[in-house]
Design a protein around this motif. Structure first.
Motif, PDB file in Angstrom:
ATOM      1  N   VAL A  18       0.840  -1.201   0.000  1.00  0.00           N
ATOM      2  CA  VAL A  18       0.000   0.000   0.000  1.00  0.00           C
ATOM      3  C   VAL A  18       0.879   1.257   0.000  1.00  0.00           C
ATOM      4  CG1 VAL A  18      -1.734   1.307   1.298  1.00  0.00           C
ATOM      5  CG2 VAL A  18      -1.950  -1.182   1.077  1.00  0.00           C
ATOM      6  N   ILE A  19       1.928   1.250   0.812  1.00  0.00           N
ATOM      7  CA  ILE A  19       2.860   2.384   0.864  1.00  0.00           C
ATOM      8  C   ILE A  19       3.466   2.613  -0.526  1.00  0.00           C
ATOM      9  CG2 ILE A  19       5.103   3.175   1.725  1.00  0.00           C
ATOM     10  CD1 ILE A  19       4.464   1.687   4.343  1.00  0.00           C
ATOM     11  N   LYS A  20       3.882   1.542  -1.170  1.00  0.00           N
ATOM     12  CA  LYS A  20       4.492   1.654  -2.503  1.00  0.00           C
ATOM     13  C   LYS A  20       3.500   2.274  -3.487  1.00  0.00           C
ATOM     14  CE  LYS A  20       7.069  -1.145  -5.832  1.00  0.00           C
ATOM     15  NZ  LYS A  20       6.374  -1.253  -7.082  1.00  0.00           N
ATOM     16  N   SER A  21       2.265   1.801  -3.477  1.00  0.00           N
ATOM     17  CA  SER A  21       1.245   2.329  -4.393  1.00  0.00           C
ATOM     18  C   SER A  21       0.946   3.796  -4.108  1.00  0.00           C
ATOM     19  CB  SER A  21      -0.042   1.507  -4.277  1.00  0.00           C
ATOM     20  OG  SER A  21       0.186   0.179  -4.670  1.00  0.00           O
ATOM     21  N   MET A  22       0.835   4.137  -2.841  1.00  0.00           N
ATOM     22  CA  MET A  22       0.547   5.528  -2.480  1.00  0.00           C
ATOM     23  C   MET A  22       1.696   6.442  -2.893  1.00  0.00           C
ATOM     24  SD  MET A  22      -1.264   4.984   1.243  1.00  0.00           S
ATOM     25  CE  MET A  22      -1.865   6.665   1.496  1.00  0.00           C
ATOM     26  N   THR A  23       2.921   5.987  -2.701  1.00  0.00           N
ATOM     27  CA  THR A  23       4.095   6.783  -3.065  1.00  0.00           C
ATOM     28  C   THR A  23       4.171   6.973  -4.570  1.00  0.00           C
ATOM     29  OG1 THR A  23       5.271   5.950  -1.127  1.00  0.00           O
ATOM     30  CG2 THR A  23       6.604   6.945  -2.868  1.00  0.00           C
ATOM     31  N   ARG A  66       1.761   6.942  -6.734  1.00  0.00           N
ATOM     32  CA  ARG A  66       0.671   7.785  -7.238  1.00  0.00           C
ATOM     33  C   ARG A  66       0.592   9.140  -6.542  1.00  0.00           C
ATOM     34  NH1 ARG A  66      -4.526   4.321  -8.429  1.00  0.00           N
ATOM     35  NH2 ARG A  66      -5.278   6.396  -8.904  1.00  0.00           N
ATOM     36  N   LYS A  67       1.478   9.356  -5.572  1.00  0.00           N
ATOM     37  CA  LYS A  67       1.537  10.622  -4.832  1.00  0.00           C
ATOM     38  C   LYS A  67       0.193  10.957  -4.180  1.00  0.00           C
ATOM     39  CE  LYS A  67       5.273  12.357  -7.568  1.00  0.00           C
ATOM     40  NZ  LYS A  67       5.674  13.047  -8.738  1.00  0.00           N
ATOM     41  N   ILE A  68      -0.351   9.982  -3.451  1.00  0.00           N
ATOM     42  CA  ILE A  68      -1.601  10.191  -2.734  1.00  0.00           C
ATOM     43  C   ILE A  68      -1.376   9.950  -1.246  1.00  0.00           C
ATOM     44  CG2 ILE A  68      -3.083   9.665  -4.694  1.00  0.00           C
ATOM     45  CD1 ILE A  68      -3.491   6.883  -3.503  1.00  0.00           C
ATOM     46  N   ARG A  69      -2.218  10.572  -0.437  1.00  0.00           N
ATOM     47  CA  ARG A  69      -2.060  10.476   1.014  1.00  0.00           C
ATOM     48  C   ARG A  69      -3.224   9.775   1.701  1.00  0.00           C
ATOM     49  NH1 ARG A  69      -1.291  16.489   2.639  1.00  0.00           N
ATOM     50  NH2 ARG A  69      -3.051  16.584   1.230  1.00  0.00           N
ATOM     51  N   HIS A  70      -4.271   9.444   0.955  1.00  0.00           N
ATOM     52  CA  HIS A  70      -5.462   8.813   1.533  1.00  0.00           C
ATOM     53  C   HIS A  70      -5.885   7.645   0.658  1.00  0.00           C
ATOM     54  CE1 HIS A  70      -5.438  13.091   2.561  1.00  0.00           C
ATOM     55  NE2 HIS A  70      -5.892  12.698   3.738  1.00  0.00           N
ATOM     56  N   ILE A  71      -6.219   6.537   1.294  1.00  0.00           N
ATOM     57  CA  ILE A  71      -6.653   5.370   0.531  1.00  0.00           C
ATOM     58  C   ILE A  71      -7.831   4.700   1.248  1.00  0.00           C
ATOM     59  CG2 ILE A  71      -4.869   3.892   1.544  1.00  0.00           C
ATOM     60  CD1 ILE A  71      -4.799   2.412  -1.173  1.00  0.00           C
ATOM     61  N   PRO A  72      -8.968   4.637   0.568  1.00  0.00           N
ATOM     62  CA  PRO A  72     -10.121   3.952   1.154  1.00  0.00           C
ATOM     63  C   PRO A  72      -9.863   2.447   1.255  1.00  0.00           C
ATOM     64  CG  PRO A  72     -10.792   5.390  -0.655  1.00  0.00           C
ATOM     65  CD  PRO A  72      -9.307   5.284  -0.701  1.00  0.00           C
ATOM     66  N   VAL A  73     -10.342   1.878   2.332  1.00  0.00           N
ATOM     67  CA  VAL A  73     -10.288   0.432   2.528  1.00  0.00           C
ATOM     68  C   VAL A  73     -11.686  -0.087   2.226  1.00  0.00           C
ATOM     69  CG1 VAL A  73      -9.747  -1.442   4.122  1.00  0.00           C
ATOM     70  CG2 VAL A  73      -8.587   0.781   4.360  1.00  0.00           C
ATOM     71  N   VAL A  74     -11.769  -1.076   1.340  1.00  0.00           N
ATOM     72  CA  VAL A  74     -13.066  -1.583   0.909  1.00  0.00           C
ATOM     73  C   VAL A  74     -13.220  -3.059   1.264  1.00  0.00           C
ATOM     74  CG1 VAL A  74     -13.294   0.091  -0.970  1.00  0.00           C
ATOM     75  CG2 VAL A  74     -12.239  -2.121  -1.429  1.00  0.00           C
ATOM     76  N   ASP A  75     -14.486  -3.477   1.340  1.00  0.00           N
ATOM     77  CA  ASP A  75     -14.778  -4.889   1.570  1.00  0.00           C
ATOM     78  C   ASP A  75     -14.902  -5.605   0.232  1.00  0.00           C
ATOM     79  OD1 ASP A  75     -17.326  -4.299   0.563  1.00  0.00           O
ATOM     80  OD2 ASP A  75     -18.318  -4.407   2.508  1.00  0.00           O
ATOM     81  N   GLU A  76     -15.310  -6.857   0.273  1.00  0.00           N
ATOM     82  CA  GLU A  76     -15.400  -7.651  -0.961  1.00  0.00           C
ATOM     83  C   GLU A  76     -16.463  -7.137  -1.927  1.00  0.00           C
ATOM     84  OE1 GLU A  76     -17.839  -9.209   2.295  1.00  0.00           O
ATOM     85  OE2 GLU A  76     -15.686  -8.988   2.146  1.00  0.00           O
ATOM     86  N   ASN A  77     -17.413  -6.317  -1.445  1.00  0.00           N
ATOM     87  CA  ASN A  77     -18.446  -5.723  -2.308  1.00  0.00           C
ATOM     88  C   ASN A  77     -18.073  -4.321  -2.783  1.00  0.00           C
ATOM     89  OD1 ASN A  77     -20.229  -7.961  -2.096  1.00  0.00           O
ATOM     90  ND2 ASN A  77     -20.727  -7.274  -0.028  1.00  0.00           N
ATOM     91  N   HIS A  78     -16.821  -3.944  -2.557  1.00  0.00           N
ATOM     92  CA  HIS A  78     -16.290  -2.635  -2.942  1.00  0.00           C
ATOM     93  C   HIS A  78     -16.984  -1.487  -2.191  1.00  0.00           C
ATOM     94  CE1 HIS A  78     -13.347  -0.698  -5.445  1.00  0.00           C
ATOM     95  NE2 HIS A  78     -14.198   0.259  -5.710  1.00  0.00           N
ATOM     96  N   ARG A  79     -17.418  -1.763  -0.978  1.00  0.00           N
ATOM     97  CA  ARG A  79     -17.992  -0.722  -0.120  1.00  0.00           C
ATOM     98  C   ARG A  79     -16.949  -0.308   0.911  1.00  0.00           C
ATOM     99  NH1 ARG A  79     -22.438  -3.769  -1.404  1.00  0.00           N
ATOM    100  NH2 ARG A  79     -24.064  -2.563  -2.418  1.00  0.00           N
ATOM    101  N   MET A  80     -16.861   0.984   1.148  1.00  0.00           N
ATOM    102  CA  MET A  80     -15.843   1.506   2.037  1.00  0.00           C
ATOM    103  C   MET A  80     -16.102   1.091   3.487  1.00  0.00           C
ATOM    104  SD  MET A  80     -14.453   5.373   2.287  1.00  0.00           S
ATOM    105  CE  MET A  80     -14.668   6.075   3.897  1.00  0.00           C
TER     106      MET A  80
END
Length: 149
Positions: A94-99, A101-115
């Protein structure tokens, strides 16, 4: 370490972190300012993620639109392509992906893609640094945190 370990240390109430894409962008700006947060996730009526709107999105729109931003909806200002993660994802990935894409926030989703949560780079940094501490220092930090509340 997995994302769930970070989420478990945070409140699971995400109601102040979501907004409808139909709301005005100025509503988000007020929410971000009054709640001292850096981003809000736009969700559609079914609860699925439609986009994310951050301080950066608001500033960019203000620079482009000027005062007209007060007439814009969240859907017109938000970033529609949202990087998400799952509770079982490895934090280092996750750190690698955020770095990248230069983003500071990442939603965590369940298997139904709901936050189900929102993880920030600050949450990750705090967790990684805490895990690097010797066990006796971790215990002292937890003791202090528990007794200060």
């Amino acid at each position: 370490m997995i994302v769930k370990s970070i989420l478990d240390s945070k409140t699971r109430d995400i109601s102040h972190l979501v907004i409808s894409p139909d709301e005005f962008a100025t509503t988000v700006a007020r929410l971000i300012a009054t709640s001292n947060i850096g981003a809000v996730v736009a969700v559609d009526p079914s609860g699925r993620i439609a986009g994310i709107i951050s301080e950066r999105d608001i500033v960019r729109s203000l620079a482009q639109q000027g005062q007209a931003i007060s007439c814009l909806r969240v859907a017109e200002v938000m970033t529609s392509e949202v990087l998400v993660c799952h509770e079982t994802d490895d934090v280092h990935r996750v750190i690698k992906s955020m770095t990248e894409r230069k983003i500071r926030h990442i939603p965590v989703v369940d298997e139904n893609h709901r936050m189900i949560g929102l993880v920030t780079i600050g949450d990750i940094l705090k967790s990684v640094l805490f895990d690097a501490l010797p066990p006796h220092i971790q215990a002292l930090c937890e003791y202090r945190a528990h007794n200060l509340n």
